[in-house]
Structure formats: C-alpha cells, structure tokens
Design a protein around this motif. Structure first.
Motif, PDB file in Angstrom:
ATOM      1  N   ILE A 122      -8.342  -0.858  -0.949  1.00 44.17           N
ATOM      2  CA  ILE A 122      -6.904  -0.778  -1.210  1.00 44.17           C
ATOM      3  C   ILE A 122      -6.661  -0.068  -2.539  1.00 44.17           C
ATOM      4  O   ILE A 122      -7.233  -0.433  -3.562  1.00 44.17           O
ATOM      5  CB  ILE A 122      -6.274  -2.188  -1.241  1.00 44.17           C
ATOM      6  CG1 ILE A 122      -6.460  -2.878   0.107  1.00 44.17           C
ATOM      7  CG2 ILE A 122      -4.798  -2.116  -1.633  1.00 44.17           C
ATOM      8  CD1 ILE A 122      -6.097  -4.348   0.102  1.00 44.17           C
ATOM      9  N   LEU A 123      -5.798   0.932  -2.496  1.00 46.88           N
ATOM     10  CA  LEU A 123      -5.393   1.648  -3.703  1.00 46.88           C
ATOM     11  C   LEU A 123      -4.051   1.091  -4.175  1.00 46.88           C
ATOM     12  O   LEU A 123      -3.209   0.723  -3.353  1.00 46.88           O
ATOM     13  CB  LEU A 123      -5.266   3.144  -3.413  1.00 46.88           C
ATOM     14  CG  LEU A 123      -6.533   3.831  -2.920  1.00 46.88           C
ATOM     15  CD1 LEU A 123      -6.229   5.265  -2.509  1.00 46.88           C
ATOM     16  CD2 LEU A 123      -7.610   3.777  -3.983  1.00 46.88           C
ATOM     17  N   ILE A 160       1.597  -1.044   7.818  1.00 49.15           N
ATOM     18  CA  ILE A 160       1.570  -2.035   6.736  1.00 49.15           C
ATOM     19  C   ILE A 160       0.948  -3.311   7.288  1.00 49.15           C
ATOM     20  O   ILE A 160       1.350  -3.800   8.348  1.00 49.15           O
ATOM     21  CB  ILE A 160       2.976  -2.299   6.176  1.00 49.15           C
ATOM     22  CG1 ILE A 160       3.496  -1.027   5.512  1.00 49.15           C
ATOM     23  CG2 ILE A 160       2.949  -3.460   5.187  1.00 49.15           C
ATOM     24  CD1 ILE A 160       4.898  -1.130   4.987  1.00 49.15           C
ATOM     25  N   ALA A 198       0.005  -4.064   2.176  1.00 51.84           N
ATOM     26  CA  ALA A 198      -0.312  -2.686   1.799  1.00 51.84           C
ATOM     27  C   ALA A 198      -0.380  -1.792   3.027  1.00 51.84           C
ATOM     28  O   ALA A 198      -0.616  -2.264   4.142  1.00 51.84           O
ATOM     29  CB  ALA A 198      -1.658  -2.643   1.065  1.00 51.84           C
ATOM     30  N   ARG A 199      -0.202  -0.495   2.785  1.00 51.98           N
ATOM     31  CA  ARG A 199      -0.413   0.499   3.836  1.00 51.98           C
ATOM     32  C   ARG A 199      -1.916   0.649   4.039  1.00 51.98           C
ATOM     33  O   ARG A 199      -2.680   0.732   3.076  1.00 51.98           O
ATOM     34  CB  ARG A 199       0.202   1.834   3.434  1.00 51.98           C
ATOM     35  CG  ARG A 199       1.726   1.822   3.437  1.00 51.98           C
ATOM     36  CD  ARG A 199       2.291   3.189   3.089  1.00 51.98           C
ATOM     37  NE  ARG A 199       1.960   3.629   1.744  1.00 51.98           N
ATOM     38  CZ  ARG A 199       2.644   3.282   0.649  1.00 51.98           C
ATOM     39  NH1 ARG A 199       3.699   2.507   0.744  1.00 51.98           N
ATOM     40  NH2 ARG A 199       2.286   3.735  -0.531  1.00 51.98           N
ATOM     41  N   THR A 200      -2.326   0.683   5.302  1.00 53.23           N
ATOM     42  CA  THR A 200      -3.747   0.802   5.618  1.00 53.23           C
ATOM     43  C   THR A 200      -3.928   1.340   7.028  1.00 53.23           C
ATOM     44  O   THR A 200      -3.027   1.208   7.864  1.00 53.23           O
ATOM     45  CB  THR A 200      -4.461  -0.563   5.492  1.00 53.23           C
ATOM     46  OG1 THR A 200      -5.856  -0.391   5.731  1.00 53.23           O
ATOM     47  CG2 THR A 200      -3.913  -1.588   6.466  1.00 53.23           C
ATOM     48  N   ASP A 201      -5.072   1.916   7.277  1.00 50.48           N
ATOM     49  CA  ASP A 201      -5.444   2.338   8.629  1.00 50.48           C
ATOM     50  C   ASP A 201      -6.310   1.287   9.317  1.00 50.48           C
ATOM     51  O   ASP A 201      -6.699   1.462  10.474  1.00 50.48           O
ATOM     52  CB  ASP A 201      -6.201   3.676   8.584  1.00 50.48           C
ATOM     53  CG  ASP A 201      -5.302   4.823   8.155  1.00 50.48           C
ATOM     54  OD1 ASP A 201      -4.086   4.778   8.473  1.00 50.48           O
ATOM     55  OD2 ASP A 201      -5.804   5.758   7.505  1.00 50.48           O
ATOM     56  N   GLU A 225      -1.367   2.473  -5.189  1.00 46.42           N
ATOM     57  CA  GLU A 225      -0.187   3.170  -4.665  1.00 46.42           C
ATOM     58  C   GLU A 225       0.107   2.829  -3.210  1.00 46.42           C
ATOM     59  O   GLU A 225       1.189   3.125  -2.709  1.00 46.42           O
ATOM     60  CB  GLU A 225      -0.296   4.684  -4.849  1.00 46.42           C
ATOM     61  CG  GLU A 225      -1.494   5.301  -4.203  1.00 46.42           C
ATOM     62  CD  GLU A 225      -2.712   5.413  -5.128  1.00 46.42           C
ATOM     63  OE1 GLU A 225      -3.642   6.128  -4.744  1.00 46.42           O
ATOM     64  OE2 GLU A 225      -2.738   4.801  -6.197  1.00 46.42           O
ATOM     65  N   ASP A 226      -0.833   2.170  -2.528  1.00 48.42           N
ATOM     66  CA  ASP A 226      -0.621   1.740  -1.141  1.00 48.42           C
ATOM     67  C   ASP A 226      -0.059   0.327  -1.039  1.00 48.42           C
ATOM     68  O   ASP A 226       0.327  -0.110   0.043  1.00 48.42           O
ATOM     69  CB  ASP A 226      -1.932   1.820  -0.346  1.00 48.42           C
ATOM     70  CG  ASP A 226      -2.373   3.256  -0.123  1.00 48.42           C
ATOM     71  OD1 ASP A 226      -1.491   4.146  -0.076  1.00 48.42           O
ATOM     72  OD2 ASP A 226      -3.590   3.488  -0.013  1.00 48.42           O
ATOM     73  N   VAL A 227      -0.022  -0.393  -2.154  1.00 49.12           N
ATOM     74  CA  VAL A 227       0.432  -1.786  -2.138  1.00 49.12           C
ATOM     75  C   VAL A 227       1.950  -1.853  -2.101  1.00 49.12           C
ATOM     76  O   VAL A 227       2.639  -1.197  -2.882  1.00 49.12           O
ATOM     77  CB  VAL A 227      -0.102  -2.561  -3.361  1.00 49.12           C
ATOM     78  CG1 VAL A 227       0.431  -3.986  -3.374  1.00 49.12           C
ATOM     79  CG2 VAL A 227      -1.631  -2.563  -3.351  1.00 49.12           C
ATOM     80  N   VAL A 228       2.469  -2.642  -1.177  1.00 52.61           N
ATOM     81  CA  VAL A 228       3.903  -2.877  -1.069  1.00 52.61           C
ATOM     82  C   VAL A 228       4.300  -3.987  -2.033  1.00 52.61           C
ATOM     83  O   VAL A 228       5.255  -3.855  -2.797  1.00 52.61           O
ATOM     84  CB  VAL A 228       4.289  -3.246   0.380  1.00 52.61           C
ATOM     85  CG1 VAL A 228       5.757  -3.626   0.483  1.00 52.61           C
ATOM     86  CG2 VAL A 228       3.927  -2.122   1.326  1.00 52.61           C
TER      87      VAL A 228
END
Length: 124
Positions: free
Chosen positions: A36-37, A2, A95-98, A39-42
């Motif tokens: 960023i999608l 995150i 957000a979740r990300t690589d 569904e990846d957003v916190v």
C-alpha cells in the motif's frame, strides 16, 4: 477498486510507547504485506478499547513512516463489550488496490490473533 484492510493488536500496559509501537508495527505489516502506498489510502480508522487512555493510537501514523503525513486518520473508542479483548487497538484502512478480497493480508498481532482464528494461516 477500493478495499478494506483490517488489523488488530494488543498492548500489555496502558503506556504511550507501547501503544505507539504496537500500532506502528501493525500498520507497517498491513502496508508492507499489501504493498500500500500512502497516495492510495482513502482513510485510516483506528479504535481502541476504553482501557487505552495514555495516547491516541493514531499518533503512530505520524511516526512509523515519513511519507504518511497527509494520510487522513481518525481515532475512536471501541465498544466496551463484556468479555471483550482488553487493551486492544483495531484498524480499518481503506485504499485503492488491485488485490482481490481473498488476496488481502489482514494483520492480527499479539493477543488480537484470537479475534480472527480463521485467518491463522496468514500469520505464520
């Protein structure tokens, strides 16, 4: 992982359409440049200086993309600091990300570019 994605923009007038349009443009650039999608957003935290009173900048989340309806967003007032940038809207999107921290594209538009001159190359 995150990560936090930062952004800021300004408006010329305390006017609802300007506030929503400027916020949507900033969010759109953050989302697009960082892939960023929803569904990846916190969460998305949006602050505005005390001179922005005509609408909630977070309202832009509901108009800039249809698929962001269920993304949690909160608005708050920015600190009123002497000499601070007027009519400024800031965002912290987590957000979740690589992406590594160095790969993240933070977005500073309009007069808010002054807030992070060290990231100037990212804005060209």
């Amino acid at each position: 992982m995150i990560r936090g994605f930062r952004g800021a923009t300004t408006v010329m007038e305390n006017e609802e359409k300007q506030i929503i349009d400027a916020t949507a443009a900033m969010l759109d650039e953050i989302v697009t440049k960082n892939a960023i999608l929803p569904e990846d957003v916190v969460q998305v935290l949006i602050s505005a200086t005390p001179d922005i009173t005509k609408t909630f900048p977070a309202k832009a989340m509901r108009v800039f993309r249809d698929d962001w309806t269920y993304v949690p967003v909160m608005c708050m007032q920015e600190l009123d600091i002497e000499g601070g940038l007027a009519k400024c809207i800031r965002v912290m999107l987590t957000a979740r990300t690589d992406l590594s921290q160095k790969e993240i594209h933070h977005v500073y538009q309009q007069q808010a570019i002054k807030l992070r001159p060290d990231l100037k190359e990212e804005h060209q």
